[in-house]
Design a protein around this motif. Structure first.
Motif, PDB file in Angstrom:
ATOM      1  N   THR A   1      17.110   7.247 -51.235  1.00  0.00           N
ATOM      2  CA  THR A   1      16.483   8.523 -51.573  1.00  0.00           C
ATOM      3  C   THR A   1      14.968   8.414 -51.468  1.00  0.00           C
ATOM      4  O   THR A   1      14.382   7.351 -51.689  1.00  0.00           O
ATOM      5  N   ALA A   2      14.341   9.541 -51.141  1.00  0.00           N
ATOM      6  CA  ALA A   2      12.881   9.614 -51.160  1.00  0.00           C
ATOM      7  C   ALA A   2      12.403   9.529 -52.601  1.00  0.00           C
ATOM      8  O   ALA A   2      13.100   9.958 -53.530  1.00  0.00           O
ATOM      9  N   VAL A   3      11.210   8.967 -52.793  1.00  0.00           N
ATOM     10  CA  VAL A   3      10.610   8.887 -54.127  1.00  0.00           C
ATOM     11  C   VAL A   3       9.569  10.000 -54.221  1.00  0.00           C
ATOM     12  O   VAL A   3       8.729  10.158 -53.339  1.00  0.00           O
ATOM     13  N   ASN A   4       9.644  10.765 -55.304  1.00  0.00           N
ATOM     14  CA  ASN A   4       8.791  11.926 -55.499  1.00  0.00           C
ATOM     15  C   ASN A   4       8.166  11.897 -56.884  1.00  0.00           C
ATOM     16  O   ASN A   4       8.787  11.424 -57.836  1.00  0.00           O
ATOM     17  N   VAL A   5       6.964  12.423 -56.997  1.00  0.00           N
ATOM     18  CA  VAL A   5       6.382  12.704 -58.307  1.00  0.00           C
ATOM     19  C   VAL A   5       6.436  14.213 -58.479  1.00  0.00           C
ATOM     20  O   VAL A   5       5.927  14.969 -57.642  1.00  0.00           O
ATOM     21  N   ILE A   6       7.086  14.635 -59.557  1.00  0.00           N
ATOM     22  CA  ILE A   6       7.255  16.047 -59.877  1.00  0.00           C
ATOM     23  C   ILE A   6       6.235  16.387 -60.960  1.00  0.00           C
ATOM     24  O   ILE A   6       6.158  15.696 -61.984  1.00  0.00           O
ATOM     25  N   THR A   7       5.442  17.441 -60.745  1.00  0.00           N
ATOM     26  CA  THR A   7       4.381  17.785 -61.687  1.00  0.00           C
ATOM     27  C   THR A   7       4.476  19.248 -62.091  1.00  0.00           C
ATOM     28  O   THR A   7       5.075  20.070 -61.393  1.00  0.00           O
ATOM     29  N   THR A   8       3.860  19.559 -63.226  1.00  0.00           N
ATOM     30  CA  THR A   8       3.766  20.934 -63.694  1.00  0.00           C
ATOM     31  C   THR A   8       2.461  21.118 -64.441  1.00  0.00           C
ATOM     32  O   THR A   8       1.900  20.149 -64.970  1.00  0.00           O
TER      33      THR A   8
ATOM     34  N   LEU B   1       6.604  23.959 -60.751  1.00  0.00           N
ATOM     35  CA  LEU B   1       6.536  22.523 -60.494  1.00  0.00           C
ATOM     36  C   LEU B   1       6.125  22.296 -59.061  1.00  0.00           C
ATOM     37  O   LEU B   1       6.224  23.187 -58.218  1.00  0.00           O
ATOM     38  N   SER B   2       5.628  21.091 -58.810  1.00  0.00           N
ATOM     39  CA  SER B   2       5.398  20.674 -57.430  1.00  0.00           C
ATOM     40  C   SER B   2       6.170  19.385 -57.196  1.00  0.00           C
ATOM     41  O   SER B   2       6.312  18.556 -58.091  1.00  0.00           O
ATOM     42  N   VAL B   3       6.682  19.268 -55.983  1.00  0.00           N
ATOM     43  CA  VAL B   3       7.372  18.064 -55.534  1.00  0.00           C
ATOM     44  C   VAL B   3       6.414  17.372 -54.573  1.00  0.00           C
ATOM     45  O   VAL B   3       6.071  17.916 -53.523  1.00  0.00           O
ATOM     46  N   ASN B   4       5.941  16.183 -54.954  1.00  0.00           N
ATOM     47  CA  ASN B   4       5.006  15.401 -54.149  1.00  0.00           C
ATOM     48  C   ASN B   4       5.760  14.209 -53.575  1.00  0.00           C
ATOM     49  O   ASN B   4       6.146  13.300 -54.314  1.00  0.00           O
ATOM     50  N   VAL B   5       6.017  14.232 -52.259  1.00  0.00           N
ATOM     51  CA  VAL B   5       6.779  13.183 -51.591  1.00  0.00           C
ATOM     52  C   VAL B   5       5.841  11.998 -51.349  1.00  0.00           C
ATOM     53  O   VAL B   5       4.801  12.143 -50.700  1.00  0.00           O
ATOM     54  N   LEU B   6       6.213  10.827 -51.874  1.00  0.00           N
ATOM     55  CA  LEU B   6       5.320   9.673 -51.870  1.00  0.00           C
ATOM     56  C   LEU B   6       5.419   8.851 -50.586  1.00  0.00           C
ATOM     57  O   LEU B   6       6.499   8.695 -50.003  1.00  0.00           O
ATOM     58  N   GLY B   7       4.268   8.316 -50.198  1.00  0.00           N
ATOM     59  CA  GLY B   7       4.186   7.383 -49.092  1.00  0.00           C
ATOM     60  C   GLY B   7       4.286   5.956 -49.604  1.00  0.00           C
ATOM     61  O   GLY B   7       4.275   5.694 -50.810  1.00  0.00           O
ATOM     62  N   ALA B   8       4.364   5.021 -48.674  1.00  0.00           N
ATOM     63  CA  ALA B   8       4.521   3.608 -49.014  1.00  0.00           C
ATOM     64  C   ALA B   8       3.406   3.099 -49.930  1.00  0.00           C
ATOM     65  O   ALA B   8       3.630   2.216 -50.750  1.00  0.00           O
TER      66      ALA B   8
ATOM     67  N   CYS C   1       6.150  25.091 -56.203  1.00  0.00           N
ATOM     68  CA  CYS C   1       7.348  25.892 -56.479  1.00  0.00           C
ATOM     69  C   CYS C   1       7.280  26.653 -57.796  1.00  0.00           C
ATOM     70  O   CYS C   1       6.641  26.219 -58.758  1.00  0.00           O
ATOM     71  N   GLU C   2       8.011  27.751 -57.826  1.00  0.00           N
ATOM     72  CA  GLU C   2       8.300  28.477 -59.056  1.00  0.00           C
ATOM     73  C   GLU C   2       9.755  28.186 -59.413  1.00  0.00           C
ATOM     74  O   GLU C   2      10.632  28.247 -58.543  1.00  0.00           O
ATOM     75  N   ILE C   3       9.999  27.846 -60.676  1.00  0.00           N
ATOM     76  CA  ILE C   3      11.372  27.581 -61.120  1.00  0.00           C
ATOM     77  C   ILE C   3      12.054  28.931 -61.330  1.00  0.00           C
ATOM     78  O   ILE C   3      11.650  29.709 -62.190  1.00  0.00           O
ATOM     79  N   GLU C   4      13.083  29.195 -60.534  1.00  0.00           N
ATOM     80  CA  GLU C   4      13.778  30.486 -60.600  1.00  0.00           C
ATOM     81  C   GLU C   4      15.028  30.463 -61.458  1.00  0.00           C
ATOM     82  O   GLU C   4      15.412  31.477 -62.010  1.00  0.00           O
ATOM     83  N   ASP C   5      15.684  29.304 -61.542  1.00  0.00           N
ATOM     84  CA  ASP C   5      16.924  29.223 -62.304  1.00  0.00           C
ATOM     85  C   ASP C   5      17.081  27.800 -62.806  1.00  0.00           C
ATOM     86  O   ASP C   5      16.609  26.858 -62.157  1.00  0.00           O
ATOM     87  N   ILE C   6      17.732  27.653 -63.935  1.00  0.00           N
ATOM     88  CA  ILE C   6      17.987  26.329 -64.508  1.00  0.00           C
ATOM     89  C   ILE C   6      19.456  26.256 -64.901  1.00  0.00           C
ATOM     90  O   ILE C   6      19.957  27.124 -65.625  1.00  0.00           O
TER      91      ILE C   6
END
Length: 167
Positions: free
Chosen positions: A16-23, A67-74, A117-122
């Motif tokens: 899986t890709a590694v991501n930092v999720i922020t808000t 939230l934002s999904v930040n896809v990380l590099g090496a 992103c905007e969170i639309e549903d949980i």
């Protein structure tokens, strides 16, 4: 019935890709490291992000509704570890250079790509919340020639994946 340990062991073999999720919003600025992110549809552009309900920042993401999904590099292994640790939010965000797009959620300036992103549903599923997120802005890496390597997680450790050049 499949045991949770057997399921986790099997899932460790899913790269899986590694991501930092922020808000950021009324509940403050928060973030965490996640691999449970995937596209749902491109019309409208939608991602899903899974987050453990026991995570200390869980309620902040729900309250902020962005939230934002930040896809990380090496090069981001230390950043990934910081956002997976018990460090304070301030200490986590001191690890990188951040900007903002539409929602105000922090965008990692040198991420391979960031989805704002905007969170639309949980949806609550077992121990996790599944955030359905409408993508409202995208920022791609400005490096030339696609030389970036992605940080991925496989068999409980980090690895790097780059483009293969064929002659």
């Amino acid at each position: 019935m499949i045991e949770a340990t057997n399921f986790r062991n099997a899932m460790s073999l899913l790269t899986t890709a590694v991501n930092v999720i922020t808000t950021e919003g009324p509940s403050g600025t928060h973030g965490f490291t996640a691999s449970a992110v995937c596209s749902v549809t491109d019309s409208p552009p939608t991602l899903l992000v899974c987050m453990n309900q026991s995570a200390r920042s869980h309620g902040h993401f729900i309250n902020n509704k962005t939230l934002s999904v930040n896809v990380l590099g090496a090069q981001h292994e230390a950043l990934s570890n910081a956002f997976a640790s018990k460090l304070s939010s301030d200490a986590r965000f001191a690890q990188g250079s951040w900007t903002k797009l539409t929602t105000g959620a922090p965008i990692l300036e040198d991420a391979l790509v960031s989805f704002d992103c905007e969170i639309e549903d949980i949806q609550e599923v077992g121990t996790h919340s599944v955030f359905m997120c409408r993508v409202v802005a995208i920022k791609q890496s400005e490096s030339q020639g696609g030389a970036d390597e992605s940080l991925v997680y496989f068999n409980r450790s980090y690895h790097q994946v780059g483009q293969v050049q064929f002659a």
